[in-house]
Design an enzyme around this catalytic site. Structure first.
Site, PDB file in Angstrom:
ATOM      1  N   GLU A  59       0.832  -1.206   0.000  1.00  8.21           N
ATOM      2  CA  GLU A  59       0.000   0.000   0.000  1.00  8.21           C
ATOM      3  C   GLU A  59       0.867   1.256   0.000  1.00  8.21           C
ATOM      4  O   GLU A  59       0.533   2.250  -0.657  1.00  8.21           O
ATOM      5  CB  GLU A  59      -0.947  -0.010   1.207  1.00  8.21           C
ATOM      6  N   PHE A  82      -9.196  -3.000   0.562  1.00  2.89           N
ATOM      7  CA  PHE A  82      -9.630  -2.794   1.951  1.00  2.89           C
ATOM      8  C   PHE A  82      -8.921  -1.558   2.512  1.00  2.89           C
ATOM      9  O   PHE A  82      -7.694  -1.508   2.540  1.00  2.89           O
ATOM     10  CB  PHE A  82      -9.281  -3.999   2.825  1.00  2.89           C
ATOM     11  N   ASP A  84      -8.583  -0.797   5.410  1.00  6.48           N
ATOM     12  CA  ASP A  84      -7.823  -1.188   6.611  1.00  6.48           C
ATOM     13  C   ASP A  84      -6.320  -1.139   6.340  1.00  6.48           C
ATOM     14  O   ASP A  84      -5.536  -0.835   7.225  1.00  6.48           O
ATOM     15  CB  ASP A  84      -8.198  -2.609   7.026  1.00  6.48           C
ATOM     16  N   PHE A  85      -5.939  -1.460   5.123  1.00  3.90           N
ATOM     17  CA  PHE A  85      -4.507  -1.563   4.826  1.00  3.90           C
ATOM     18  C   PHE A  85      -3.914  -0.245   4.351  1.00  3.90           C
ATOM     19  O   PHE A  85      -2.730  -0.182   4.022  1.00  3.90           O
ATOM     20  CB  PHE A  85      -4.267  -2.739   3.886  1.00  3.90           C
ATOM     21  N   HIS A 125      -9.903  -6.555   9.295  1.00  2.24           N
ATOM     22  CA  HIS A 125     -10.557  -6.100   8.062  1.00  2.24           C
ATOM     23  C   HIS A 125     -11.798  -5.279   8.359  1.00  2.24           C
ATOM     24  O   HIS A 125     -12.636  -5.088   7.492  1.00  2.24           O
ATOM     25  CB  HIS A 125     -10.957  -7.293   7.183  1.00  2.24           C
TER      26      HIS A 125
END
Lengths: 326, 62
Positions: A59, A82, A84-85, A125
């Site tokens: 990322e 996602f 989240d990352f 997640h």
């Protein structure tokens, strides 16, 4: 008008903007063949083979490349699947993309897209990071609840010269809805009244909008007319719309799937009471998730996050002017 | 000294060329510092401007 999914609406918006503007390209993982984990870019790789790139799953590298490209005249969409990352790319988002305009007067027209919110997959997640992004000067943050708004907001985001964090709730990616054809734009920073009402204002965003509307319909049968506001953009906030509504209803309930502590609803509660305190007939009530990572067990998830019953309880508490009823 | 030797060997810099480049860079930096030190402080009202392109008068963007 046609009924398509939220992911398809995103894809339509991206495709239209890529046809309009050759500087837009997409960088992410599993995009060219698969169109992303949620089919949000299905067919884009075939339609624009030179402008869709699968990247190694880093990322930080993806966002870095996007920021560099945006400084050199391109308009990247960095698709993280996602959100989240995005935590692995926080320096690139918060210390670079968000600050470059202020430090060097150079726009950073980048869209960082990812799914957000709670939908299984356990703790790692299911982060709700929107308040952190909205807290960062230099970033715009959007989170649509309908396919129509998804198309309109991604098109507006791709015409912005500011970095935009584009959040799509995992549970909504398959939600169907009517989407206007053609150049449908939803301006950034503008909320929407989804259901007018006079008794109490319920403001929320993302996946809770449809739950709020369900609850509002039920309470209408009890003589409580709930005005449901969909925030749509979390920075800038459409506080004017909220204040107008509170001047009318005198009561405000704010709902978010994120943990309540330090959430966007806390910011709104503070801002609204600063502006229209003397119009309020009851304390502002916030509904949010428990202060816990999201569990794996479905019953525990249901216990940790706001459900329709929680919204209903909060609305009744507001009407009774007793927040201890929540 | 390492950079000077590397440039002279690999890039074939002529005698005195390295010193001329260094002096040119020093002069540019000195001029920039002098410009900054002789400039007024920015108006205080600009502290919150230029953060985003979107209308800063939106209520959510104080």
């Amino acid at each position: 008008m046609s009924a398509i999914t939220l992911s398809q609406a995103f894809q339509h918006g991206v495709q239209e903007e890529m046809e309009r503007d050759e500087s837009i390209f997409v960088l992410g993982t599993d995009l060219v063949e698969r169109g992303g984990h949620f089919a949000q870019l299905k067919g884009i790789g075939a339609a624009f083979p030179d402008r869709v790139r699968d990247a190694p799953i880093s990322e930080a590298a993806m966002v870095s490349a996007g920021v560099g490209a945006s400084l050199n005249g391109l308009r990247p969409i960095v698709d993280l699947n996602f959100m989240d990352f995005a935590l692995g790319a926080m320096d690139e988002i918060i210390n670079q993309a968000a600050k470059i305009r202020y430090m060097w007067r150079s726009g950073v027209p980048i869209v960082v897209r990812g799914t957000a919110g709670i939908a299984g997959y356990a703790a790692q997640h299911n982060n709700s990071l929107e308040a952190g992004f909205a807290h960062t000067p230099g970033l715009l943050v959007v989170m649509p609840s309908t396919p129509a708004d998804t198309k309109g907001l991604i098109k507006a985001s791709l015409r912005s010269d500011d970095p935009v964090i584009f959040l799509m709730h995992k549970s909504l990616t398959g939600k169907r809805g009517e989407v206007p054809a053609g150049d449908h734009l939803v301006p950034l920073g503008v909320g929407e009244v989804r259901r007018p009402g006079t008794s109490v204002t319920l403001a929320t965003y993302g996946v809770l909008v449809s739950k709020a509307l369900n609850v509002a319909e039920r309470l209408a049968g009890q003589g409580i007319e709930v005005e449901v506001i969909d925030l749509r953009t979390l920075f800038p906030l459409d506080l004017e719309l909220l204040e107008q509504s509170v001047r009318k209803t005198g009561r405000l309930v704010l709902a978010s799937e994120a943990p309540r502590h330090g959430g966007i609803t806390s910011e709104i509660a503070a801002s609204v009471q600063e502006a229209v305190f003397y119009y309020l007939d009851a304390p502002v009530i916030r509904v949010g998730a428990q202060h816990t990572p999201i569990p794996h067990s479905p019953p525990l998830v249901a216990a940790a996050i706001p459900e329709e019953a929680d919204l209903e309880r909060a609305l009744h508490a507001s009407m009774s002017s007793n927040p201890e009823d929540v | 000294m390492g950079l000077r030797l590397a440039l002279e060997r690999a890039e074939g810099l002529a005698d005195g060329e390295y010193d001329r480049i260094v002096a040119e860079v020093d002069a540019e930096v000195d001029a920039a510092i002098a410009f900054a030190e002789s400039s007024p402080w920015p108006p205080l009202e600009t502290a919150g401007s230029g953060v985003t392109e979107i209308d800063p008068n939106l209520r959510g963007n104080p």
